[in-house]
Structures are given as C-alpha cells and as structure tokens.
Design a protein around this motif. Structure first.
Motif, PDB file in Angstrom:
ATOM      1  N   CYS A 111      30.452  13.923  55.630  1.00 46.34           N
ATOM      2  CA  CYS A 111      30.983  15.200  56.095  1.00 46.34           C
ATOM      3  C   CYS A 111      30.792  16.285  55.044  1.00 46.34           C
ATOM      4  CB  CYS A 111      32.472  15.079  56.414  1.00 46.34           C
ATOM      5  SG  CYS A 111      32.839  14.152  57.919  1.00 46.34           S
ATOM      6  N   GLU A 117      35.011  20.689  53.885  1.00 44.40           N
ATOM      7  CA  GLU A 117      35.707  21.725  54.639  1.00 44.40           C
ATOM      8  C   GLU A 117      37.108  21.227  54.966  1.00 44.40           C
ATOM      9  OE1 GLU A 117      34.912  21.462  59.216  1.00 44.40           O
ATOM     10  OE2 GLU A 117      32.968  21.745  58.241  1.00 44.40           O
ATOM     11  N   THR A 149      33.567  17.687  62.426  1.00 40.79           N
ATOM     12  CA  THR A 149      33.679  19.001  61.809  1.00 40.79           C
ATOM     13  C   THR A 149      34.120  20.011  62.869  1.00 40.79           C
ATOM     14  OG1 THR A 149      31.400  19.617  62.303  1.00 40.79           O
ATOM     15  CG2 THR A 149      31.796  18.425  60.238  1.00 40.79           C
ATOM     16  N   ALA A 150      34.425  21.226  62.434  1.00 42.86           N
ATOM     17  CA  ALA A 150      34.818  22.272  63.378  1.00 42.86           C
ATOM     18  C   ALA A 150      33.703  22.558  64.373  1.00 42.86           C
ATOM     19  CB  ALA A 150      35.191  23.539  62.614  1.00 42.86           C
ATOM     20  N   LYS A 151      32.457  22.572  63.910  1.00 35.89           N
ATOM     21  CA  LYS A 151      31.335  22.833  64.817  1.00 35.89           C
ATOM     22  C   LYS A 151      31.158  21.691  65.805  1.00 35.89           C
ATOM     23  CE  LYS A 151      28.635  25.927  61.866  1.00 35.89           C
ATOM     24  NZ  LYS A 151      27.328  26.138  61.180  1.00 35.89           N
ATOM     25  N   GLN A 152      31.348  20.462  65.368  1.00 33.77           N
ATOM     26  CA  GLN A 152      31.228  19.325  66.289  1.00 33.77           C
ATOM     27  C   GLN A 152      32.329  19.359  67.348  1.00 33.77           C
ATOM     28  OE1 GLN A 152      31.167  16.354  63.182  1.00 33.77           O
ATOM     29  NE2 GLN A 152      29.002  15.886  63.568  1.00 33.77           N
ATOM     30  N   ARG A 153      33.533  19.748  66.946  1.00 27.92           N
ATOM     31  CA  ARG A 153      34.623  19.872  67.920  1.00 27.92           C
ATOM     32  C   ARG A 153      34.311  20.971  68.927  1.00 27.92           C
ATOM     33  NH1 ARG A 153      40.433  20.079  65.188  1.00 27.92           N
ATOM     34  NH2 ARG A 153      41.030  19.634  67.345  1.00 27.92           N
ATOM     35  N   MET A 154      33.719  22.061  68.468  1.00 28.51           N
ATOM     36  CA  MET A 154      33.352  23.141  69.373  1.00 28.51           C
ATOM     37  C   MET A 154      32.267  22.684  70.351  1.00 28.51           C
ATOM     38  SD  MET A 154      32.109  27.030  68.433  1.00 28.51           S
ATOM     39  CE  MET A 154      33.697  27.351  67.622  1.00 28.51           C
ATOM     40  N   LEU A 155      31.294  21.925  69.840  1.00 29.58           N
ATOM     41  CA  LEU A 155      30.249  21.388  70.709  1.00 29.58           C
ATOM     42  C   LEU A 155      30.853  20.463  71.756  1.00 29.58           C
ATOM     43  CD1 LEU A 155      27.290  20.880  71.498  1.00 29.58           C
ATOM     44  CD2 LEU A 155      27.251  19.047  69.773  1.00 29.58           C
ATOM     45  N   PRO A 193      21.018  17.155  65.914  1.00 33.41           N
ATOM     46  CA  PRO A 193      21.672  17.912  64.843  1.00 33.41           C
ATOM     47  C   PRO A 193      20.684  18.295  63.737  1.00 33.41           C
ATOM     48  CG  PRO A 193      22.917  15.928  65.393  1.00 33.41           C
ATOM     49  CD  PRO A 193      21.600  15.809  66.064  1.00 33.41           C
ATOM     50  N   ARG A 194      20.862  19.483  63.215  1.00 32.25           N
ATOM     51  CA  ARG A 194      20.053  19.919  62.076  1.00 32.25           C
ATOM     52  C   ARG A 194      20.283  18.957  60.905  1.00 32.25           C
ATOM     53  NH1 ARG A 194      17.740  24.821  60.319  1.00 32.25           N
ATOM     54  NH2 ARG A 194      17.651  25.003  58.042  1.00 32.25           N
TER      55      ARG A 194
END
Length: 251
Positions: free
Chosen positions: A20, A23, A42-48, A236-237
């Motif tokens: 991870c 963050e 992560t926050a971005k994964q939760r948003m996805l 994922p990048r």
C-alpha cells in the motif's frame, strides 16, 4: 442493457499493507482466519468499488478459494468465479452444476501430474534447504493447481526453484502453464483458467438477459486472458499487466 464487471481481487481491488502507498485512508477489507486484517483498500480503490457497485453487477474473478473469498468483506451479491476459474458459484452460493461437472473431469485428468510436480518441488526444497513452501490447492473436493511461495526475504529461493524444477518440468508437460507474480508461483492445467469461466458465464447470462456490456479488471499477465473475453479491459497503473502493455508506451 446490463453491465457485468469481472474483477480480480488481490492487487487489483486491494493489497497487503506492504504494497500500500503511505496514506491515512487505508481501509481493511480482507482478513486471515484469526480475524486480523491482511489486505487493505486505498481511497481510490474504495472510490472505484463504489463506482462499479452503483452501476454494474460485480463478479469477483479470483484465485481465492471459497474460504478466503468469504474473508473478503465486500458485498458480492451474485455470481463468483474462484480458484482461477475452477469454481463458479451461483447467486445462491453453490457451485454451478454444469461447471462443477466439467471441472471434475478436468481435475481427474490433472491430479497425477500435479501430484508428481508437487513431489519434485518439495524434494528440491528439502535438498537445497530453500525458504519456500508448496501445496496442492483443492476446493469443493477438487484438486486444481499447485502453488509455491517464498518465505519473507527469500525471493531468490523461489527463482531458483522455478529455474531448477518448474521450468524444465513445463518443457515436457505442455498442457500446463506457469503463473508468476511477486511471491506467488502457480502451476495450472490449461483446462483451468479464469477465461474459460468468464466465457461460459457471459454466454449463459447473455442467453438469459440478452446483450450485455462486459468489463474485465485485473493486474496480472494471466488476467489478460479473461479480460480479453470482455468488451473493455482495465488494469491498475503499475501492475504486472500494465508494465508489460501500456507501461511500454511511457517515455
């Protein structure tokens, strides 16, 4: 038109703490048997996840078995693909009968080879005192594949095992393939594959619901095959698949 998202889990939707970024918004999502958290979003994964869950039917498409899938605390509401495609669970949470029968036949054909290569691997681990461990993965009473992992800090031992034992064995056993990503080395029969399960399920659900929009999301090279069964693909990048495809376009 319904949207189906076939999504790999580990290193796609979440990952171990060591992988991870630093963050404050890490969210525990997968747990060990002792109930300690071992994978985080992560926050971005939760948003996805929320974006997908609000707009599509999410179908986990994972190497995890039944036990480890249900230690992932995400609300999977329908079909699930487990064990690299070896098991398809219906929305009722039971194996799809046709697929289970198909994989029973495939597993019976592969068990002697899988047992033989497992013995070779364990013999080498003992002889050369390698910091690795291996096992035959079974679920719903079916053997599926062999997995080998190195113990912390000993990636060279897994490299050595792959070079000395696994690669030569595969050169004479063309009905099997190698999956290697990080500390995970798996030997799989070619009859086993997420892509086979995704193809079958898309066909079945198209017959039932009509035309579908399908999206595949994964991080490993081996995921590319099931993603290719879908209308669109996402990776994922920085993932293994990204580095070997889109990453080559970076200057």
């Amino acid at each position: 038109m319904r949207t189906l998202v076939f999504v790999d889990l580990d290193d796609t939707l979440f990952q171990s703490l060591q992988k991870c970024p630093i963050e404050n918004a890490l969210h525990p999502v997968a747990y060990l048997r002792d109930r300690s958290a071992n994978s985080f979003m992560t926050a971005k994964q939760r948003m996805l996840w929320q974006l997908l869950d609000d707009n599509a039917l999410i179908i986990p498409t994972t190497a995890r078995d039944y036990d480890s899938l249900y230690r992932v605390k995400l609300p999977f509401r329908s079909w699930c693909i487990l064990n690299y495609g070896g098991v398809i669970l219906t929305p009722a949470g039971v194996p799809d009968p046709y697929w289970h029968q198909r994989m029973t036949i495939a597993s019976e054909a592969a068990i002697s080879d899988l047992t033989a290569v497992l013995i070779l691997i364990n013999t080498a681990i003992t002889r050369y005192a390698l910091a690795a461990h291996s096992r035959l993965i079974t679920d719903f009473n079916l053997p599926f594949y062999v997995v080998v992992k190195y113990r912390a800090g000993h990636i060279a031992d897994l490299d050595q095992l792959q070079q000395m034992v696994v690669t030569p064995w595969l050169m004479t056993h063309h009905d099997y393939q190698l999956h290697r990503n990080g500390n995970n080395l798996a030997i799989l029969p070619r009859s086993l594959g997420k892509e086979h399960a995704v193809h079958y399920l898309i066909k079945q659900l198209t017959n039932e619901w009509g035309e579908l929009l399908t999206i595949g999301i994964g991080d490993s090279l081996i995921d590319g095959a099931f993603m290719a069964e879908c209308d669109y693909s996402i990776t994922p990048r920085g993932s293994q698949l990204f580095k070997e495809t889109l990453g080559r376009q970076l200057v």
